[in-house]
Motif scaffolding. Structure first.
Motif, mmCIF file in Angstrom:
data_model
loop_
_atom_site.group_PDB
_atom_site.id
_atom_site.type_symbol
_atom_site.label_atom_id
_atom_site.label_comp_id
_atom_site.label_asym_id
_atom_site.label_seq_id
_atom_site.Cartn_x
_atom_site.Cartn_y
_atom_site.Cartn_z
ATOM 1 N N SER A 1 38.966 5.291 38.589
ATOM 2 C CA SER A 1 37.717 6.047 38.576
ATOM 3 C C SER A 1 36.552 5.241 38.027
ATOM 4 O O SER A 1 35.387 5.578 38.279
ATOM 5 N N THR A 2 36.841 4.191 37.260
ATOM 6 C CA THR A 2 35.754 3.396 36.681
ATOM 7 C C THR A 2 35.489 2.121 37.473
ATOM 8 O O THR A 2 34.367 1.652 37.548
ATOM 9 N N ARG B 1 27.716 7.778 29.681
ATOM 10 C CA ARG B 1 27.892 9.038 30.398
ATOM 11 C C ARG B 1 29.344 9.473 30.399
ATOM 12 O O ARG B 1 29.672 10.647 30.226
ATOM 13 N N ARG B 2 30.248 8.511 30.595
ATOM 14 C CA ARG B 2 31.680 8.832 30.585
ATOM 15 C C ARG B 2 32.082 9.421 29.237
ATOM 16 O O ARG B 2 32.811 10.414 29.170
ATOM 17 N N LYS C 1 30.207 10.943 27.106
ATOM 18 C CA LYS C 1 29.605 12.287 26.966
ATOM 19 C C LYS C 1 30.465 13.322 27.686
ATOM 20 O O LYS C 1 30.748 14.406 27.156
ATOM 21 N N ILE C 2 30.894 12.989 28.893
ATOM 22 C CA ILE C 2 31.719 13.931 29.670
ATOM 23 C C ILE C 2 33.060 14.160 28.980
ATOM 24 O O ILE C 2 33.534 15.294 28.859
ATOM 25 N N LEU C 3 33.670 13.107 28.492
ATOM 26 C CA LEU C 3 34.959 13.244 27.811
ATOM 27 C C LEU C 3 34.818 14.130 26.579
ATOM 28 O O LEU C 3 35.677 14.984 26.323
ATOM 29 N N THR D 1 32.598 16.468 26.110
ATOM 30 C CA THR D 1 32.378 17.850 26.574
ATOM 31 C C THR D 1 33.706 18.498 26.946
ATOM 32 O O THR D 1 33.986 19.647 26.599
ATOM 33 N N LEU E 1 40.876 5.117 30.759
ATOM 34 C CA LEU E 1 40.924 6.577 30.839
ATOM 35 C C LEU E 1 42.332 7.115 30.628
ATOM 36 O O LEU E 1 42.535 8.098 29.915
ATOM 37 N N TRP F 1 31.553 12.440 39.903
ATOM 38 C CA TRP F 1 32.627 11.489 40.184
ATOM 39 C C TRP F 1 33.528 11.269 38.968
ATOM 40 O O TRP F 1 34.750 11.344 39.081
ATOM 41 N N PHE F 2 32.928 11.024 37.823
ATOM 42 C CA PHE F 2 33.783 10.703 36.689
ATOM 43 C C PHE F 2 34.566 11.924 36.221
ATOM 44 O O PHE F 2 35.733 11.840 35.867
ATOM 45 N N GLY G 1 37.384 12.206 38.326
ATOM 46 C CA GLY G 1 38.387 11.220 37.953
ATOM 47 C C GLY G 1 39.220 11.683 36.767
ATOM 48 O O GLY G 1 40.438 11.511 36.743
ATOM 49 N N VAL G 2 38.560 12.275 35.777
ATOM 50 C CA VAL G 2 39.283 12.786 34.604
ATOM 51 C C VAL G 2 40.226 13.904 35.036
ATOM 52 O O VAL G 2 41.401 13.946 34.655
ATOM 53 N N PRO H 1 40.087 3.449 45.091
ATOM 54 C CA PRO H 1 39.189 4.062 46.077
ATOM 55 C C PRO H 1 38.233 3.019 46.637
ATOM 56 O O PRO H 1 38.071 1.947 46.061
ATOM 57 N N ALA I 1 32.035 22.230 33.739
ATOM 58 C CA ALA I 1 31.978 21.700 32.375
ATOM 59 C C ALA I 1 31.185 20.403 32.348
ATOM 60 O O ALA I 1 30.396 20.163 31.430
ATOM 61 N N CYS I 2 31.364 19.572 33.368
ATOM 62 C CA CYS I 2 30.604 18.309 33.425
ATOM 63 C C CYS I 2 29.132 18.597 33.592
ATOM 64 O O CYS I 2 28.290 17.961 32.966
ATOM 65 N N GLY J 1 27.644 19.813 30.411
ATOM 66 C CA GLY J 1 27.547 18.722 29.461
ATOM 67 C C GLY J 1 26.332 17.856 29.706
ATOM 68 O O GLY J 1 25.827 17.189 28.801
ATOM 69 N N GLU J 2 25.857 17.883 30.955
ATOM 70 C CA GLU J 2 24.683 17.103 31.300
ATOM 71 C C GLU J 2 23.411 17.791 30.848
ATOM 72 O O GLU J 2 22.387 17.166 30.664
#
Lengths: 95, 340
Positions: free
Chosen positions: A15-16, A34-35, A37-39, A41, A73, B251-252, B255-256, B297, B334-335, B338-339
């Motif tokens: 993904s990265t 950004r990654r 921040k999302i993690l 959240t 990740l 996208w991320f 991925g998570v 990908p 959720a993403c 978070g933004e």
């Protein structure tokens, strides 16, 4: 690997890689911010916080301050589960 | 930009249960000059009966055939056999090959092969997984399916299916089997002509062949048609598409979510195949995974659609569409929150 601190410079993950390959350093840093921040959240409900470490690794911590280093990740996700004590199953998270 | 380059050699897999007719198809491939630029890895020369096709012997395990292809038996680890092929090619011991075709054993689950190609530090820089062809026994498929779980692994991993022993059953049986295969794996195509087998010959075209909107095997993935019949759910196997609008797609976060999903339920996620539109990029990303493994990908430049809707095909065992969709929606929301 960094010759000074020994930190590994590879946070390779499917993904990265696609977002960071062939991009400039500034964009890579912004992607990384950004990654994180999302993690944060997604995993704050488990009492987990994630911050950037030196080089390309992450530091995953729980509520009591116990921390682990993670390099990509997949290892972040493993650390989140281990440190939170929860079975983090995306299919069981309520909508 | 994809990690794959034109130097990556496509790697095709031919799999199928014991006695399904793999060897028959393999012999056709070995004789066909269309595959003359290939290196073919098989278990034993004697099983295929290629003595009359050999024109030169490079070593005990490696021969060159009249069609021009190189045929090798696998001794020991698969990864070492593949590396040995590249070394021999580099040294000029064998003709230059443009792709590799592997015949698996009858009881093999193809997914560990994917894992080998993705995780080996040498192989991932030299090969790219191409199409997988599964041969299915028209006479004994039902018994094989009921007795051995690997049968389903082989079907769900396939991009193409060849039905073997068609001459031993009725036309109606073949049609019914074709419908069943499409229900189990809507992302594959049942091929009826040898010349259509494993068409992704060159790396430049491998994604084109695999992901072209004109390729019927991707009609279901791309949402152009529904290949599913109205037959009842089979053996707890679910195959479905999820759609995600561009404004809701991260996208991320995806991925998570997918990494977590495969970590927890990889043994039940038999196949994932998707076309995903990311913000700020004109070209979609295609992803492809089998059980716990997601292949690197890649952006594809030839698939430009007006409706930039991401969609992913899943084949799962015991996990329904609604559960997966709700989970993905939660993560995407959720993403987004978070933004904000």
């Amino acid at each position: 690997m960094c010759g000074l601190c020994g930190a590994l410079n590879n946070e390779s993950h499917w993904s990265t890689d696609i977002t960071d390959r062939d991009t400039d350093n500034r964009s890579k840093k912004l992607n990384r911010i950004r990654r994180i921040k999302i993690l944060n959240t997604l995993f704050k409900i488990y009492g987990i916080s994630i911050r950037s470490g030196t080089g390309s690794f992450y530091v995953v911590s729980n509520r009591t301050g116990v921390s682990e280093v993670a390099y990509n990740l997949d290892s972040v996700l493993n650390s989140c589960e281990k440190l939170s004590g929860y079975d983090i199953d995306p299919l069981r998270i309520s909508v | 930009m994809s990690m794959y380059t034109s130097d990556h050699v496509p790697f095709n897999i031919i799999t199928g249960f014991l006695g399904s007719g793999k060897t028959t198809i393999l012999k056709k491939i070995l004789e066909d000059e269309q595959f003359g630029d290939s290196a073919i890895l098989i278990n034993e020369f004697g099983e295929v009966g290629i003595d009359d096709l050999i024109i030169s012997e490079v070593s005990r395990d490696v021969v060159v055939l009249k069609s021009g292809c190189v045929c090798c038996t696998i001794r020991g680890e698969l990864s070492e056999s593949i590396k040995s092929l590249f070394e021999k090619r580099r040294n000029g011991e064998i003709p230059y090959f443009k792709r590799i075709i592997l015949e698996t054993t009858g009881l093999a689950d193809p997914s560990p092969i994917s894992a080998t190609l993705v995780h080996d530090s040498v192989l991932k820089n030299n090969v790219i997984l191409g199409q997988t062809l599964t041969v299915i026994d028209a006479l004994n498929w039902e018994n094989n399916k009921n007795e051995f779980t690997v049968w389903l692994d082989q079907v769900s991993a396939s991009d193409q299916v060849w039905i073997g022993k068609k001459d031993l059953v009725s036309e109606e049986s073949v049609k019914a089997l074709t419908i069943l295969i499409n229900d189990l794996n809507p992302a594959c195509t049942v091929v009826s002509s040898v010349k259509n087998i494993l068409k992704d010959v060159f790396i430049q075209n491998s994604f084109k062949a695999t992901y072209s909107p004109n390729n019927s095997e991707n009609s279901f993935l791309l949402g152009h048609e529904s290949k599913k019949s109205n037959s009842a759910k089979l053996d707890n196997i679910n195959s479905f598409r999820l759609f995600i609008s561009e404004k809701n797609f991260d996208w991320f976060g995806f991925g998570v979510w997918l990494s977590l999903l495969l970590k927890k339920h990889g043994n039940k996620i038999l196949r994932v195949k998707g076309v995903l539109y990311t913000a700020g990029k004109a070209d979609p990303v295609v992803i492809h995974g089998v059980q716990h493994i997601i292949h690197p990908p890649a952006h594809v430049t030839f698939l430009r659609e007006e409706n930039r809707v991401s969609r992913v095909v899943f084949i799962t065992k015991g996990i329904d569409k609604e559960t997966v969709e709700n989970s993905l929606t939660y993560f995407m929301n959720a993403c987004k929150s978070g933004e904000d």
